[in-house]
Design an enzyme around this catalytic site. Structure first.
Site, PDB file in Angstrom:
ATOM      1  N   ASP A 283      -9.652  -4.766  -4.667  1.00  0.00           N
ATOM      2  CA  ASP A 283      -8.892  -3.802  -3.712  1.00  0.00           C
ATOM      3  C   ASP A 283      -9.553  -2.561  -3.779  1.00  0.00           C
ATOM      4  OD1 ASP A 283      -7.299  -1.915  -2.158  1.00  0.00           O
ATOM      5  OD2 ASP A 283      -5.616  -2.901  -3.075  1.00  0.00           O
TER       6      ASP A 283
ATOM      7  N   HIS B 190      -7.812  -5.535  -0.310  1.00  0.00           N
ATOM      8  CA  HIS B 190      -6.713  -4.500   0.068  1.00  0.00           C
ATOM      9  C   HIS B 190      -5.439  -5.188   0.976  1.00  0.00           C
ATOM     10  CE1 HIS B 190      -4.185  -0.925  -0.008  1.00  0.00           C
ATOM     11  NE2 HIS B 190      -4.007  -0.925   1.172  1.00  0.00           N
TER      12      HIS B 190
ATOM     13  N   SER C 142       0.793  -1.170   0.038  1.00  0.00           N
ATOM     14  CA  SER C 142      -0.036   0.119   0.077  1.00  0.00           C
ATOM     15  C   SER C 142       0.983   1.380  -0.098  1.00  0.00           C
ATOM     16  CB  SER C 142      -1.088  -0.118   1.219  1.00  0.00           C
ATOM     17  OG  SER C 142      -2.086   0.887   1.077  1.00  0.00           O
TER      18      SER C 142
END
EC number: 3.1.-.-
Length: 176
Positions: free
Chosen positions: A114, A153, A27
């Site tokens: 995601d 995610h 991320s």
């Protein structure tokens, strides 16, 4: 953060002996990871591989795509009010630029479902990295995870295939 990561890398590398050292960013951490690996490659001490999980192209595109911005992004002045201050402050997290200067094997993992960092940004980053001259002698791979798996995610680690994917990638990461 990049300079802290450089010091941590140097500390680990000094103690790793002949063991490989991999950099894994997830991320927002992909921005730190690509900054770090770019610096390592510039000083000719690249890691053995770079793994990016749920990456984006740059912070400006991510902020515009983030779920928190969904109700605001169509308002007049959105770029000026939200995105321009990020750019003006020098915050870039420019994965799209950094991958052009990386010279080590690169693996990108991204779930199609995601909701935080849209899948298309991970795919776009791969499409920028794959033809990069700095990566031409190295393995560059993109692994998508189908939306039906529900990894979203932060659950790619649950994939029963992840161990095999990593073994296949890291086992064959020597220069092509």
């Amino acid at each position: 953060m990049t300079y802290d990561a450089l010091h941590v890398f140097d500390w680990i590398k000094a103690r790793s002996g002949d063991n490989p050292v991999y950099i894994w960013g997830h991320s927002l951490g992909t921005g730190v990871a690509t900054n770090l690996v770019r610096r390592l490659c510039e000083r000719e001490t690249p890691p053995d591989s770079l793994i990016l999980e749920s990456p984006f192209t740059n912070i400006r595109e991510e902020a515009k795509s983030h779920p928190f911005s969904v109700i605001y992004r169509y308002f007049p002045g959105f770029d000026w009010f939200f995105l321009d201050p990020i750019t003006a402050s020098g915050i870039k997290f420019a994965n799209d630029d950094n991958v052009k200067y990386i010279s080590c094997p690169l693996l990108i993992l991204h779930a199609e479902d995601d909701p935080v960092i849209p899948f298309h940004l991970g795919r776009k980053l791969y499409n920028i990295a794959a033809p990069a001259r700095s990566l031409r002698d190295f393995k560059v791979q993109f692994v998508p995870f189908h939306k039906d798996l529900g990894y979203r995610h932060k659950y790619i680690y649950r994939s029963p295939e992840l161990k095999r994917i990593l073994r296949d990638f890291l086992g064959g990461t020597e220069q092509q």
